[in-house]
Design a protein around this motif. Sequence first.
Motif, mmCIF file in Angstrom:
data_model
loop_
_atom_site.group_PDB
_atom_site.id
_atom_site.type_symbol
_atom_site.label_atom_id
_atom_site.label_comp_id
_atom_site.label_asym_id
_atom_site.label_seq_id
_atom_site.Cartn_x
_atom_site.Cartn_y
_atom_site.Cartn_z
ATOM 1 N N GLU A 44 0.829 -1.214 0.000
ATOM 2 C CA GLU A 44 0.000 0.000 0.000
ATOM 3 C C GLU A 44 0.863 1.264 0.000
ATOM 4 O O GLU A 44 0.537 2.239 -0.686
ATOM 5 N N ALA A 45 1.957 1.232 0.733
ATOM 6 C CA ALA A 45 2.841 2.401 0.789
ATOM 7 C C ALA A 45 3.458 2.682 -0.579
ATOM 8 O O ALA A 45 3.477 3.832 -1.039
ATOM 9 N N TYR A 46 3.965 1.638 -1.231
ATOM 10 C CA TYR A 46 4.576 1.848 -2.548
ATOM 11 C C TYR A 46 3.545 2.254 -3.597
ATOM 12 O O TYR A 46 3.853 3.014 -4.516
ATOM 13 N N LEU A 47 2.303 1.799 -3.459
ATOM 14 C CA LEU A 47 1.247 2.279 -4.352
ATOM 15 C C LEU A 47 1.028 3.774 -4.113
ATOM 16 O O LEU A 47 0.926 4.548 -5.068
ATOM 17 N N SER A 48 0.996 4.185 -2.851
ATOM 18 C CA SER A 48 0.735 5.584 -2.502
ATOM 19 C C SER A 48 1.815 6.531 -2.999
ATOM 20 O O SER A 48 1.523 7.687 -3.328
ATOM 21 N N ILE A 49 3.057 6.058 -3.047
ATOM 22 C CA ILE A 49 4.129 6.922 -3.568
ATOM 23 C C ILE A 49 4.440 6.604 -5.031
ATOM 24 O O ILE A 49 5.425 7.065 -5.585
ATOM 25 N N VAL A 50 3.573 5.828 -5.644
ATOM 26 C CA VAL A 50 3.625 5.482 -7.062
ATOM 27 C C VAL A 50 4.964 4.876 -7.457
ATOM 28 O O VAL A 50 5.598 5.281 -8.424
ATOM 29 N N ASN A 51 5.388 3.894 -6.696
ATOM 30 C CA ASN A 51 6.574 3.124 -7.053
ATOM 31 C C ASN A 51 6.077 1.734 -7.461
ATOM 32 O O ASN A 51 6.067 0.792 -6.667
ATOM 33 N N ALA A 52 5.615 1.656 -8.703
ATOM 34 C CA ALA A 52 4.970 0.448 -9.197
ATOM 35 C C ALA A 52 5.912 -0.756 -9.189
ATOM 36 O O ALA A 52 5.492 -1.877 -8.885
ATOM 37 N N GLU A 53 7.160 -0.528 -9.511
ATOM 38 C CA GLU A 53 8.127 -1.627 -9.575
ATOM 39 C C GLU A 53 8.289 -2.311 -8.210
ATOM 40 O O GLU A 53 8.189 -3.530 -8.102
ATOM 41 N N ASN A 80 -3.080 -3.909 -6.543
ATOM 42 C CA ASN A 80 -2.820 -4.242 -7.952
ATOM 43 C C ASN A 80 -3.885 -3.641 -8.866
ATOM 44 O O ASN A 80 -3.583 -3.103 -9.930
ATOM 45 N N ILE A 81 -5.142 -3.742 -8.448
ATOM 46 C CA ILE A 81 -6.248 -3.186 -9.233
ATOM 47 C C ILE A 81 -6.103 -1.670 -9.317
ATOM 48 O O ILE A 81 -6.223 -1.081 -10.393
ATOM 49 N N VAL A 86 -5.709 3.667 -11.511
ATOM 50 C CA VAL A 86 -5.358 5.050 -11.210
ATOM 51 C C VAL A 86 -4.018 5.449 -11.816
ATOM 52 O O VAL A 86 -3.916 6.451 -12.520
ATOM 53 N N VAL A 87 -3.001 4.655 -11.556
ATOM 54 C CA VAL A 87 -1.652 5.023 -11.990
ATOM 55 C C VAL A 87 -1.481 4.817 -13.493
ATOM 56 O O VAL A 87 -0.947 5.677 -14.195
ATOM 57 N N MET A 88 -1.945 3.673 -13.990
ATOM 58 C CA MET A 88 -1.723 3.352 -15.400
ATOM 59 C C MET A 88 -2.917 3.752 -16.290
ATOM 60 O O MET A 88 -2.868 3.582 -17.498
ATOM 61 N N ARG A 92 -10.440 -0.553 -17.993
ATOM 62 C CA ARG A 92 -10.967 -1.835 -18.480
ATOM 63 C C ARG A 92 -10.207 -3.005 -17.846
ATOM 64 O O ARG A 92 -10.808 -3.977 -17.396
ATOM 65 N N GLU A 93 -8.892 -2.895 -17.777
ATOM 66 C CA GLU A 93 -8.089 -3.947 -17.149
ATOM 67 C C GLU A 93 -8.390 -4.035 -15.652
ATOM 68 O O GLU A 93 -8.474 -5.115 -15.080
ATOM 69 N N ALA A 94 -8.576 -2.877 -15.009
ATOM 70 C CA ALA A 94 -8.904 -2.854 -13.583
ATOM 71 C C ALA A 94 -10.264 -3.509 -13.331
ATOM 72 O O ALA A 94 -10.437 -4.239 -12.349
ATOM 73 N N LEU A 95 -11.226 -3.278 -14.232
ATOM 74 C CA LEU A 95 -12.538 -3.918 -14.111
ATOM 75 C C LEU A 95 -12.397 -5.428 -14.239
ATOM 76 O O LEU A 95 -12.950 -6.187 -13.422
ATOM 77 N N ASP A 96 -11.644 -5.887 -15.229
ATOM 78 C CA ASP A 96 -11.432 -7.329 -15.409
ATOM 79 C C ASP A 96 -10.740 -7.946 -14.195
ATOM 80 O O ASP A 96 -11.117 -9.027 -13.739
ATOM 81 N N MET A 97 -9.731 -7.255 -13.667
ATOM 82 C CA MET A 97 -9.037 -7.756 -12.478
ATOM 83 C C MET A 97 -9.994 -7.823 -11.290
ATOM 84 O O MET A 97 -9.966 -8.776 -10.507
ATOM 85 N N SER A 98 -10.843 -6.816 -11.153
ATOM 86 C CA SER A 98 -11.821 -6.788 -10.060
ATOM 87 C C SER A 98 -12.764 -7.976 -10.151
ATOM 88 O O SER A 98 -13.049 -8.638 -9.139
ATOM 89 N N ILE A 99 -13.236 -8.262 -11.353
ATOM 90 C CA ILE A 99 -14.147 -9.400 -11.550
ATOM 91 C C ILE A 99 -13.432 -10.705 -11.218
ATOM 92 O O ILE A 99 -14.007 -11.592 -10.580
#
Length: 190
Positions: A44-53, A80-81, A86-88, A92-99
């Motif tokens: 969650e922290a790395y998502l918040s500072i946008v360090n995707a890697e 991941n979703i 948000v970042v990328m 549509r991909e986020a919706l598929d991942m959510s499902i």
Amino acid sequence: KKAVEFSSFESCASYAEKGISLLPVEKWTQEREVSLELYSIITEAYLSIVNAEKMKVYADEVLHQSSLSELEKVRVHICNISLNAVVMNKAREALDMSIDVLRKLGCKFPKNKLLQARLAVSSVLGAKLPSEKDIAALSPMEDETRKACMEIMVNAATFSHHCNNIPAFIALNSRMAQWTMKYGVDVYSA
């Protein structure tokens, strides 16, 4: 956890990395709960500072643990979703991942747009408006899996709106309303 409260996500990531470095080699068997908490926090922290890697490295570690239930992995799945949405900017991909995550949690929801439209129509046609008395009598939702699904569904509804998938939007919102009436009120109740 204190660093998260103060929105100091870089400090949070640093503290979590330090905590992870202190875990034993067999962390997922010897310190399961602590490992899950630290890895979830750092993801969650790395998502918040946008360090995707870096986020992906820690997220993948959790998601590859066969000893963890899908419910235990939800915080990381949501990261991941969110990374995709948000970042990328890939709604549509986020919706598929959510499902996909909803399905893993036992919440059946179609991926096919035609089946989503069918579900949306049947949901709307079968809907019965509750009375004020019915709504006032609702108890809080207790089941942790359903609560996790509600969080994922509310985000998925947003993603469906962004990618102009109206059938999924209607079906997701209808499902949340039905679950609220059947299982109780949640912070994400429609």
